[in-house]
Design a protein around this motif. Sequence first.
Motif, PDB file in Angstrom:
ATOM      1  N   ALA A  74      47.333  31.741  34.934  1.00 43.79           N
ATOM      2  CA  ALA A  74      48.267  31.665  36.061  1.00 43.79           C
ATOM      3  C   ALA A  74      48.444  30.202  36.478  1.00 43.79           C
ATOM      4  O   ALA A  74      47.466  29.448  36.508  1.00 43.79           O
ATOM      5  CB  ALA A  74      47.743  32.481  37.243  1.00 43.79           C
ATOM      6  N   PRO A  75      49.681  29.780  36.773  1.00 44.96           N
ATOM      7  CA  PRO A  75      49.917  28.374  37.111  1.00 44.96           C
ATOM      8  C   PRO A  75      49.483  28.037  38.539  1.00 44.96           C
ATOM      9  O   PRO A  75      49.356  28.923  39.385  1.00 44.96           O
ATOM     10  CB  PRO A  75      51.434  28.241  36.968  1.00 44.96           C
ATOM     11  N   GLY A  76      49.219  26.736  38.763  1.00 45.57           N
ATOM     12  CA  GLY A  76      49.007  26.238  40.123  1.00 45.57           C
ATOM     13  C   GLY A  76      47.567  26.216  40.601  1.00 45.57           C
ATOM     14  O   GLY A  76      47.254  25.541  41.573  1.00 45.57           O
ATOM     15  N   VAL A  77      46.673  26.925  39.938  1.00 42.41           N
ATOM     16  CA  VAL A  77      45.256  26.931  40.337  1.00 42.41           C
ATOM     17  C   VAL A  77      44.380  26.807  39.098  1.00 42.41           C
ATOM     18  O   VAL A  77      44.777  27.203  38.009  1.00 42.41           O
ATOM     19  CB  VAL A  77      44.845  28.220  41.089  1.00 42.41           C
ATOM     20  N   ARG A  78      43.179  26.236  39.273  1.00 40.30           N
ATOM     21  CA  ARG A  78      42.254  26.117  38.143  1.00 40.30           C
ATOM     22  C   ARG A  78      41.522  27.435  37.895  1.00 40.30           C
ATOM     23  O   ARG A  78      41.026  27.705  36.810  1.00 40.30           O
ATOM     24  CB  ARG A  78      41.227  25.013  38.435  1.00 40.30           C
TER      25      ARG A  78
END
Length: 227
Positions: free
Chosen positions: A32-36
């Motif tokens: 998922a984009p935006g978080v590590r």
Amino acid sequence: MGIARGTIKGIIGGVDDLVDLAVPRTCGGCGAPGVRWCGRCEAALHDVPARIRTTVETGVPVWTLGRYDGARRRAVLQLKERGRGDLAVPLGRAVAHAVLHLRAWGEVDGAAVTLVPAPTTAWAARRRGGDVVTAVCRSAARTAAPVCPVAVSPVLRSVHAAVSVGLGAGARARNARGTVRVRSLPAPGAVVLVDDVVTTGATLAESVAALARRGVAVAAALTVAAA
Ligand SMILES: [Zn+2]
């Protein structure tokens, strides 16, 4: 003034973009984009540990956080093969919770716990940019510290475990035999052997045997995933 502010914003934005290019900010468990690391993957790893049977008898109870699929599989691969060292932190948290469960259940007895990372070859550690299992254990120790003192003792070394890839269960067991070295005794505490993925159990079995030869009893083995 308006122009100047806009320019500064533009520069900062540009720097952020460069950082994002260098280190993709995607969840190490699901992409998922935006978080590590996302909340869903965190929850997926915090299931209670499950006891499993291994093909090769290890002589100690073997526990795992779950099957080698989904967030567990992706996180392990990203950590080992993609240089995502940051994933040692959430994986360590999950290991810590599992260890605390085992303590609460009486499966791991003692005031203190010592995590012994499964052996890695010097070659594999270099290739991975450090021993990832030890990094996971150190993170677990930090998480568990407020509840229970946890030491990390990376005392095991593998001589040539790397050649077990592609071998069957019997050959793996023969290959692992005698290849684990105990460099020094682990810190006092109930010993929990930790590995990333268990396949046949051969490496765990050899580690338990090598420690036993030095008079060290292993209370349990715990792996992030079971293949
Ligand atoms: Zn995720």
